[in-house]
Design a protein around this motif. Structure first.
Motif, mmCIF file in Angstrom:
data_model
loop_
_atom_site.group_PDB
_atom_site.id
_atom_site.type_symbol
_atom_site.label_atom_id
_atom_site.label_comp_id
_atom_site.label_asym_id
_atom_site.label_seq_id
_atom_site.Cartn_x
_atom_site.Cartn_y
_atom_site.Cartn_z
ATOM 1 N N LYS A 191 0.495 -1.416 -0.131
ATOM 2 C CA LYS A 191 -0.084 0.183 0.133
ATOM 3 C C LYS A 191 1.172 1.216 -0.046
ATOM 4 O O LYS A 191 1.696 1.272 0.620
ATOM 5 C CB LYS A 191 -1.488 0.339 1.146
ATOM 6 C CG LYS A 191 -1.951 -1.201 1.274
ATOM 7 C CD LYS A 191 -3.067 -0.706 2.751
ATOM 8 C CE LYS A 191 -4.513 -1.685 2.932
ATOM 9 N NZ LYS A 191 -4.872 -1.690 3.473
ATOM 10 N N LYS A 223 -6.698 7.801 -0.080
ATOM 11 C CA LYS A 223 -7.360 6.693 0.829
ATOM 12 C C LYS A 223 -5.828 5.881 -0.410
ATOM 13 O O LYS A 223 -5.266 6.158 -1.481
ATOM 14 C CB LYS A 223 -8.104 5.911 -0.381
ATOM 15 C CG LYS A 223 -9.605 6.449 0.193
ATOM 16 C CD LYS A 223 -10.477 5.539 -0.808
ATOM 17 C CE LYS A 223 -11.919 5.645 0.010
ATOM 18 N NZ LYS A 223 -13.058 4.712 -0.323
ATOM 19 N N ARG A 267 -2.966 3.411 -2.009
ATOM 20 C CA ARG A 267 -3.611 2.847 -3.287
ATOM 21 C C ARG A 267 -2.141 1.268 -3.357
ATOM 22 O O ARG A 267 -0.964 1.458 -3.456
ATOM 23 C CB ARG A 267 -3.114 3.860 -4.786
ATOM 24 C CG ARG A 267 -1.245 4.061 -4.856
ATOM 25 C CD ARG A 267 -1.349 5.142 -5.769
ATOM 26 N NE ARG A 267 0.262 5.652 -5.871
ATOM 27 C CZ ARG A 267 1.356 5.715 -5.767
ATOM 28 N NH1 ARG A 267 1.165 4.254 -7.099
ATOM 29 N NH2 ARG A 267 2.783 5.934 -6.416
ATOM 30 N N THR A 268 -3.007 0.623 -4.448
ATOM 31 C CA THR A 268 -1.971 -1.023 -4.314
ATOM 32 C C THR A 268 -0.933 -1.205 -5.188
ATOM 33 O O THR A 268 -1.143 -0.602 -6.990
ATOM 34 C CB THR A 268 -3.034 -2.140 -3.865
ATOM 35 O OG1 THR A 268 -3.750 -2.073 -2.685
ATOM 36 C CG2 THR A 268 -1.839 -3.152 -4.367
#
Length: 386
Positions: A114, A138, A140-141
C-alpha cells in the motif's frame, strides 16, 4: 583385409600412443611435484580458476540488471583538527558485491504494497507552529520487486572502538540464482564473439603435436548494459566452435604416399555447457579473461588400413568430453575489439576415442579407448557489442 584385422591394427596404434601419452603426463606431474611451491604452479591451482569464476552480483531493477553493493569497514587516515598530523580511523565504504558467475543474479519476488500520498501542513505542536507531513486520500496498491534474503551464521568484520575485528554472527544475506538468458537491450547489451582465421587448438599427444583449426561464433549479453571506462562482464549463452578435420595418425603405408590413418571428423564441435555459466570480463584497463565450460563432441574418421587407401574413410560415433578453458588476453593498440588474441594454458584432456563404425552425428555405440592429450589454444576473436 578383414574388419577384425583393421580394428586390431588401429587398436594397437592407439594403445602404443596411450602408453607414450600417459608417460608424458606422468613426467609432467612428477616435474610439477618437484617444483612444489613455485609461483608458476600456484597460478595453475584451483584457486586461480575460482577467482576467474567470480562475478559482480546483479539485481533486477525494473527492466534492467544493476550491480549490487555492500558496505564494509576499512582504515583511513584523517588530518587532526588544528594539527598537521594524521590519525588512523575506521570508516564505512561501499563496494560491488561478488558472487559465483553461475549464480549471479539476486533472487527476487513480487509483492503488493500500500502506498499513501502525503502533503505538508502547518500544525501547532506544544505551543509551536511546525510543518509536518500527513496522509491524504485512500492508499493505492502497487506491485514491487523485493530481494529474497536468508539468515546465515558467518564471520564478518565489525567496528569495535577504533579497530576492525572479525566476529561470528547471524546476518541476512542475498540468495542468488542463474541469470535469465536474454538479449533484450533493456536488461543487457547483446554481444557476439567471432573466431577469426588463425585460431587453433594445439593437441600434444606426447609423441607428436597437431594443430586443429577452429572457427565459429558465440553470443551472449552484458548484464545491465555496456558501461564505458568500467569493467564489463559478458555472459555467454549460445553458439558452437567447429573443429576442422585434423590428421591424427600419419603414415606412408599407402604405397609410400603420406596420408592419415586416423583423423577427426569435420562434424566435431565444441559446445557451451548449458548447465554452467560461461563468462568473460572486459576490464577498464584493457585486459580480458574468460572462463568457458564446454562439451567437446568428437567423432573420428578411420582409414580401412592398407586396403582402404583409395576408399572413403569409415566414420565413428561421437563422444562428449567435458572441458573447462581459462582464457586471457589484452587489447592491442589500434585493434581494440576487432582482433583480440586470447590464449589458454596447456591442460590435460581425457579423450575417449571411439573405434566403432557409426554415424558421426550419433553417440558412440561400441568400443572406445581413453587417450590423454595436452590441449592449449590460441584464438583470434572479434567482439561485437550492441
Amino acid at each position: 583385409m578383414s574388419s577384425h584385422r583393421h580394428g586390431r591394427r588401429i587398436l594397437t596404434r592407439l594403445v602404443a600412443l596411450c602408453a607414450v601419452a600417459f608417460a608424458v603426463v606422468g613426467l609432467s606431474v612428477a616435474a610439477a611435484g618437484s617444483i612444489g611451491t613455485s609461483a608458476a604452479s600456484a597460478s595453475a591451482t584451483p584457486t586461480a580458476s575460482a577467482a576467474a569464476d567470480t562475478c559482480v552480483a546483479q539485481i533486477k531493477k525494473g527492466t534492467k540488471l544493476v550491480p549490487l553493493y555492500e558496505t564494509y569497514y576499512k582504515y583511513a587516515y584523517r588530518k587532526k583538527k588544528g594539527s598537521k598530523s594524521y590519525k588512523k580511523v575506521v570508516v564505512k565504504a561501499k563496494r560491488k558485491l561478488k558472487t559465483t558467475c553461475s549464480r549471479q543474479c539476486a533472487r527476487t519476488v513480487t509483492k503488493k504494497q500500500k502506498r499513501y500520498r502525503y502533503k505538508t501542513v502547518t500544525k501547532v505542536v506544544k505551543g509551536k507552529r511546525k510543518k509536518v507531513r500527513v496522509r491524504v486520500g485512500k492508499p493505492r496498491t502497487v506491485t514491487v520487486t523485493v530481494p529474497v534474503y536468508k539468515t546465515v551464521k558467518k564471520t564478518v568484520s565489525v567496528k569495535k572502538g577504533n579497530r576492525i575485528v572479525k566476529v561470528k554472527k547471524k546476518v541476512k544475506v542475498y540468495t542468488f540464482q542463474k541469470c535469465a538468458t536474454t538479449s533484450n537491450s533493456a536488461s543487457g547489451t547483446p554481444v557476439r564473439i567471432s573466431l577469426l582465421p588463425g585460431s587453433v587448438a594445439t593437441l600434444d599427444f606426447g609423441a607428436f603435436v597437431r594443430n586443429a583449426p577452429l572457427s565459429g561464433d558465440l553470443s551472449g549479453f552484458i548484464p545491465g548494459g555496456y558501461q564505458l571506462s568500467q569493467d564489463n562482464q559478458i555472459s555467454l549463452s549460445r553458439g558452437s566452435i567447429g573443429i576442422a578435420a585434423t590428421d591424427v595418425f600419419i603414415d606412408d603405408d599407402c604405397g609410400g604416399q603420406v596420408s592419415s590413418s586416423i583423423k577427426t571428423n569435420p562434424t566435431s564441435n565444441v559446445y557451451l555447457d548449458p548447465a554452467r555459466s560461461s563468462t568473460s570480463i572486459l576490464t577498464a584497463a584493457g585486459g580480458v579473461t574468460a572462463t568457458v565450460y564446454t562439451d567437446i563432441r568428437l567423432a573420428l574418421d578411420l582409414r580401412n588400413d592398407d586396403s582402404g587407401c583409395n576408399s572413403p574413410y569409415i566414420s565413428t560415433g561421437y563422444q562428449d568430453i567435458p572441458q573447462t578453458f581459462f582464457f586471457k588476453g589484452k587489447l592491442e593498440k589500434g585493434l581494440g575489439l576487432t582482433k583480440l588474441h586470447l590464449t589458454s594454458a596447456p591442460d590435460p584432456l581425457d579423450v575417449q576415442a571411439c573405434l566403432s563404425p557409426g554415424s558421426p552425428t550419433s553417440p558412440c555405440n561400441g568400443f572406445a579407448i581413453p587417450l590423454p592429450i595436452i590441449v592449449s589454444t590460441s584464438l583470434y576473436v572479434k567482439i561485437s557489442i550492441g
